[in-house]
Design a protein around this motif. Structure first.
Motif, short mmCIF file in Angstrom:
data_model
loop_
_atom_site.label_atom_id
_atom_site.label_comp_id
_atom_site.label_asym_id
_atom_site.label_seq_id
_atom_site.Cartn_x
_atom_site.Cartn_y
_atom_site.Cartn_z
N ASP A 61 0.83 -1.20 0.00
CA ASP A 61 0.00 0.00 0.00
C ASP A 61 0.87 1.26 0.00
O ASP A 61 0.63 2.20 -0.76
CB ASP A 61 -0.94 -0.01 1.21
N LYS A 62 1.90 1.27 0.85
CA LYS A 62 2.81 2.42 0.89
C LYS A 62 3.53 2.57 -0.45
O LYS A 62 3.70 3.68 -0.95
CB LYS A 62 3.84 2.25 2.01
N THR A 63 3.95 1.46 -1.01
CA THR A 63 4.66 1.49 -2.30
C THR A 63 3.74 2.04 -3.39
O THR A 63 4.16 2.86 -4.22
CB THR A 63 5.15 0.08 -2.67
N ALA A 64 2.49 1.60 -3.41
CA ALA A 64 1.54 2.08 -4.42
C ALA A 64 1.33 3.58 -4.30
O ALA A 64 1.28 4.30 -5.31
CB ALA A 64 0.20 1.34 -4.28
N SER A 65 1.24 4.08 -3.07
CA SER A 65 1.04 5.52 -2.88
C SER A 65 2.28 6.30 -3.32
O SER A 65 2.17 7.36 -3.93
CB SER A 65 0.64 5.80 -1.44
N VAL A 66 3.47 5.75 -3.06
CA VAL A 66 4.71 6.40 -3.50
C VAL A 66 4.78 6.39 -5.03
O VAL A 66 5.16 7.39 -5.65
CB VAL A 66 5.95 5.72 -2.87
N GLU A 67 4.40 5.29 -5.65
CA GLU A 67 4.42 5.21 -7.11
C GLU A 67 3.43 6.20 -7.73
O GLU A 67 3.73 6.81 -8.76
CB GLU A 67 4.11 3.78 -7.57
N ASP A 68 2.26 6.38 -7.10
CA ASP A 68 1.31 7.38 -7.59
C ASP A 68 1.91 8.78 -7.51
O ASP A 68 1.79 9.57 -8.45
CB ASP A 68 0.00 7.33 -6.78
N ARG A 69 2.55 9.06 -6.40
CA ARG A 69 3.17 10.39 -6.22
C ARG A 69 4.30 10.59 -7.23
O ARG A 69 4.44 11.67 -7.80
CB ARG A 69 3.70 10.52 -4.78
N ILE A 70 5.08 9.55 -7.48
CA ILE A 70 6.16 9.63 -8.47
C ILE A 70 5.57 9.92 -9.85
O ILE A 70 6.10 10.76 -10.60
CB ILE A 70 7.00 8.34 -8.48
N SER A 71 4.46 9.28 -10.19
CA SER A 71 3.81 9.52 -11.49
C SER A 71 3.35 10.97 -11.61
O SER A 71 3.52 11.59 -12.66
CB SER A 71 2.61 8.59 -11.66
N GLU A 72 2.78 11.50 -10.53
CA GLU A 72 2.36 12.91 -10.53
C GLU A 72 3.55 13.83 -10.74
O GLU A 72 3.48 14.77 -11.55
CB GLU A 72 1.68 13.27 -9.20
N VAL A 73 4.63 13.57 -10.02
CA VAL A 73 5.82 14.42 -10.13
C VAL A 73 6.44 14.30 -11.52
O VAL A 73 6.87 15.31 -12.10
CB VAL A 73 6.85 14.04 -9.02
N GLU A 74 6.46 13.10 -12.08
CA GLU A 74 7.00 12.91 -13.43
C GLU A 74 6.15 13.66 -14.45
O GLU A 74 6.68 14.24 -15.40
CB GLU A 74 7.09 11.43 -13.78
N ALA A 75 4.82 13.66 -14.28
CA ALA A 75 3.94 14.39 -15.20
C ALA A 75 4.21 15.89 -15.12
O ALA A 75 4.30 16.57 -16.14
CB ALA A 75 2.48 14.09 -14.88
N LYS A 76 4.36 16.41 -13.90
CA LYS A 76 4.67 17.83 -13.73
C LYS A 76 6.03 18.16 -14.35
O LYS A 76 6.19 19.20 -14.98
CB LYS A 76 4.65 18.22 -12.25
N LEU A 77 6.99 17.27 -14.14
CA LEU A 77 8.32 17.48 -14.71
C LEU A 77 8.26 17.51 -16.24
O LEU A 77 8.87 18.37 -16.87
CB LEU A 77 9.27 16.38 -14.24
N ALA A 78 7.48 16.61 -16.82
CA ALA A 78 7.34 16.58 -18.28
C ALA A 78 6.71 17.87 -18.79
O ALA A 78 7.13 18.43 -19.81
CB ALA A 78 6.51 15.37 -18.71
N GLU A 79 5.71 18.39 -18.05
CA GLU A 79 5.10 19.67 -18.43
C GLU A 79 6.12 20.79 -18.40
O GLU A 79 6.19 21.61 -19.32
CB GLU A 79 3.95 20.02 -17.46
N ARG A 80 6.91 20.83 -17.33
CA ARG A 80 7.93 21.90 -17.19
C ARG A 80 9.00 21.79 -18.28
O ARG A 80 9.44 22.79 -18.82
CB ARG A 80 8.59 21.86 -15.81
N GLU A 81 9.39 20.55 -18.59
CA GLU A 81 10.40 20.35 -19.64
C GLU A 81 9.85 20.80 -20.98
O GLU A 81 10.56 21.42 -21.76
CB GLU A 81 10.85 18.89 -19.68
#
Length: 130
Positions: A61-81
């Protein structure tokens, strides 16, 4: 292949791992043991299989929540790039031409006035002398 003894929920297990990966195994076992300890504190003693299952599910459960957060951060990073790439590809704006007079108009007017007075005084001196 090295065999490592780990402790989870107060129980010891012998586990084999690849050479050089003992540290990772101890770290993973510590995470699982921490979750098992929380379960043990809340529920008390339970069968080994159930304790490992529940601790594994908590970690998943903790890993899934971290992976969701990583996906959000990666999406924001892609937008900024993409934004940065767009800005880098934009043509430079035409420079704005700004003209600044070397001598302000008020100074020019004052100098003209002084020159006129000097000429008048020179003409007066010339008349008196001549």
């Amino acid at each position: 292949m090295p065999e490592v003894t780990i402790t989870i929920g107060g129980r010891q297990f012998s586990v084999a791992c690849q050479e050089g990966e003992e540290h990772y195994l101890h770290t993973a076992a510590k995470m699982l043991d921490d979750e098992a300890q929380v379960l043990s504190d809340q529920v008390g003693r339970m069968p080994e299989a159930r304790m490992l299952l529940m601790a594994g599910l908590l970690l998943a459960d903790k890993t899934a929540s971290v992976e969701d957060r990583i996906s959000e951060v990666e999406a924001k990073l892609a937008e900024r790039e993409a934004e940065i790439a767009g800005l880098n590809n934009m043509a430079a704006p035409e420079p704005e031409r700004i003209e600044v007079p070397v001598v302000p108009a008020s100074v020019t007017e004052t100098l003209a006035e002084l020159a006129a007075r000097a000429e008048a005084l020179a003409a007066e001196v010339s008349e008196k002398a001549g």
